[in-house]
Scaffold this motif. Structure first.
Motif, PDB file in Angstrom:
ATOM      1  N   LEU A 189       0.825  -1.207   0.000  1.00  0.00           N
ATOM      2  CA  LEU A 189       0.000   0.000   0.000  1.00  0.00           C
ATOM      3  C   LEU A 189       0.861   1.259   0.000  1.00  0.00           C
ATOM      4  O   LEU A 189       0.545   2.245  -0.677  1.00  0.00           O
ATOM      5  N   GLU A 190       1.960   1.220   0.750  1.00  0.00           N
ATOM      6  CA  GLU A 190       2.857   2.374   0.781  1.00  0.00           C
ATOM      7  C   GLU A 190       3.551   2.563  -0.565  1.00  0.00           C
ATOM      8  O   GLU A 190       3.751   3.691  -1.022  1.00  0.00           O
ATOM      9  N   VAL A 191       3.923   1.455  -1.215  1.00  0.00           N
ATOM     10  CA  VAL A 191       4.543   1.546  -2.542  1.00  0.00           C
ATOM     11  C   VAL A 191       3.594   2.246  -3.506  1.00  0.00           C
ATOM     12  O   VAL A 191       3.986   3.175  -4.237  1.00  0.00           O
ATOM     13  N   ARG A 231      11.354   4.958   0.363  1.00  0.00           N
ATOM     14  CA  ARG A 231      10.262   5.627   1.065  1.00  0.00           C
ATOM     15  C   ARG A 231       9.261   4.623   1.634  1.00  0.00           C
ATOM     16  O   ARG A 231       8.786   4.768   2.764  1.00  0.00           O
ATOM     17  N   ALA A 232       8.937   3.602   0.838  1.00  0.00           N
ATOM     18  CA  ALA A 232       7.963   2.606   1.279  1.00  0.00           C
ATOM     19  C   ALA A 232       8.488   1.802   2.459  1.00  0.00           C
ATOM     20  O   ALA A 232       7.736   1.475   3.385  1.00  0.00           O
ATOM     21  N   ARG A 282      14.305   5.960  -9.784  1.00  0.00           N
ATOM     22  CA  ARG A 282      12.952   6.133  -9.231  1.00  0.00           C
ATOM     23  C   ARG A 282      12.535   4.895  -8.441  1.00  0.00           C
ATOM     24  O   ARG A 282      11.907   5.014  -7.383  1.00  0.00           O
ATOM     25  N   LYS A 283      12.881   3.715  -8.942  1.00  0.00           N
ATOM     26  CA  LYS A 283      12.553   2.488  -8.224  1.00  0.00           C
ATOM     27  C   LYS A 283      13.205   2.476  -6.840  1.00  0.00           C
ATOM     28  O   LYS A 283      12.557   2.148  -5.833  1.00  0.00           O
ATOM     29  N   GLU A 284      14.485   2.828  -6.775  1.00  0.00           N
ATOM     30  CA  GLU A 284      15.197   2.821  -5.505  1.00  0.00           C
ATOM     31  C   GLU A 284      14.601   3.823  -4.526  1.00  0.00           C
ATOM     32  O   GLU A 284      14.481   3.542  -3.326  1.00  0.00           O
TER      33      GLU A 284
END
Length: 286
Positions: A184-186, A268-269, A261-263
């Motif tokens: 959900l955070e992702v 953050r997630a 961007r993936k990293e």
């Protein structure tokens, strides 16, 4: 069950209650047309269940028509993968004859009409499924009088979010906290971070997905005269089943992914995902 926060018994009871309400509404104020739409209805069902459903619909309708919009195998591959990663679950491989497995029993036990349409922009009026469906199947309805929520052109999450979630379910990094909370955070941060990469299969992965469903595509063409304009049927190799599209190691192998961007999305997630649920819910509202 996850969405409604219930178990199988509760889910079954809700389904029965909802159908009872629909039946009562039809009996109390009979409509000209009753439209029921659900993406989960198009899948293989046991023949006994199809007979049961056919009889149930007969109780609320004098005439009935089943309308199915069919997605090309490569688009369906990405869509089904995203749906499972939201849970998050390891994506499973679709049957090579998914269309046939679904449509043959329906044709045998559905006593109403059947219409098959293509879910491809160049085949739909105004490249829109709502406009196309209404024009073809409910032409007498004045669509200007309908309330309609116009969503974003692409409501799926990014290739970067797919890559992070796939790494999670494949255990490419350690995660000992709530997996669904992390997912959900992702998806939440994915909507905030700029420059998302739209998921698109690399050419070899797209062809592999099409080859895998080759028997289905040829059956649909030969039985119903339906072909997808985006697919080169002469290039289909039904014998080419040993492809990494069916045994994906990382999303980066089949889709273009912005690694920076993936990293950042994963960072953050992970930071937010370690927090207690109550705190994560509070932060999501502020």
């Amino acid at each position: 069950m996850t969405w409604l926060k219930t178990d199988l018994a509760g889910l079954t009871q809700k389904g029965q209650d909802d159908w009872t309400r629909i039946s009562q509404d039809v009996a109390n104020d009979p409509p000209t047309t009753l439209l029921i739409s659900n993406e989960m209805l198009f899948r293989p069902f046991p023949r006994a269940k199809l007979q049961e459903v056919d009889g149930i619909f007969d109780k609320v309708a004098q005439r009935k028509r089943l309308v199915a919009y069919l997605s090309a195998p490569d688009a369906m591959f990405l869509s089904s993968m995203q749906e499972l990663l939201k849970e998050p679950q390891i994506p499973t491989r679709t049957s090579r004859t998914y269309f046939k497995d679904t449509l043959v029993p329906i044709a045998e036990h559905w006593t109403g009409d059947i219409s098959l349409e293509l879910f491809e922009r160049q085949c739909m009026q105004e490249s829109d499924i709502f406009t196309d469906f209404m024009a073809k199947h409910l032409p007498d309805v004045d669509v200007t009088q309908l309330d309609r929520h116009i969503g974003a052109s692409n409501t799926s999450f990014s290739a970067e979010a797919m890559a992070v979630l796939y790494d999670l379910v494949m255990e490419h990094f350690p995660w000992y906290h709530d997996r669904r909370g992390f997912a959900l955070e992702v998806m939440r941060f994915d909507r905030r971070l700029e420059n998302p990469t739209k998921p698109k299969l690399r050419p070899h992965a797209k062809q592999a997905a099409i080859n895998w469903r080759g028997p289905d595509l040829f059956w649909l063409r030969d039985t119903h005269g339906i072909t997808f304009p985006s697919i080169d049927y002469d290039a289909i190799d039904v014998g080419d089943t040993d492809s990494n599209v069916n045994y994906v190691s990382r999303i980066e192998d089949i889709c273009e992914v912005n690694m920076e961007r993936k990293e950042e999305l994963q960072r953050r997630a992970m930071r937010r995902g370690r927090l207690p649920f109550i705190m994560r819910r509070w932060l999501a509202k502020h």
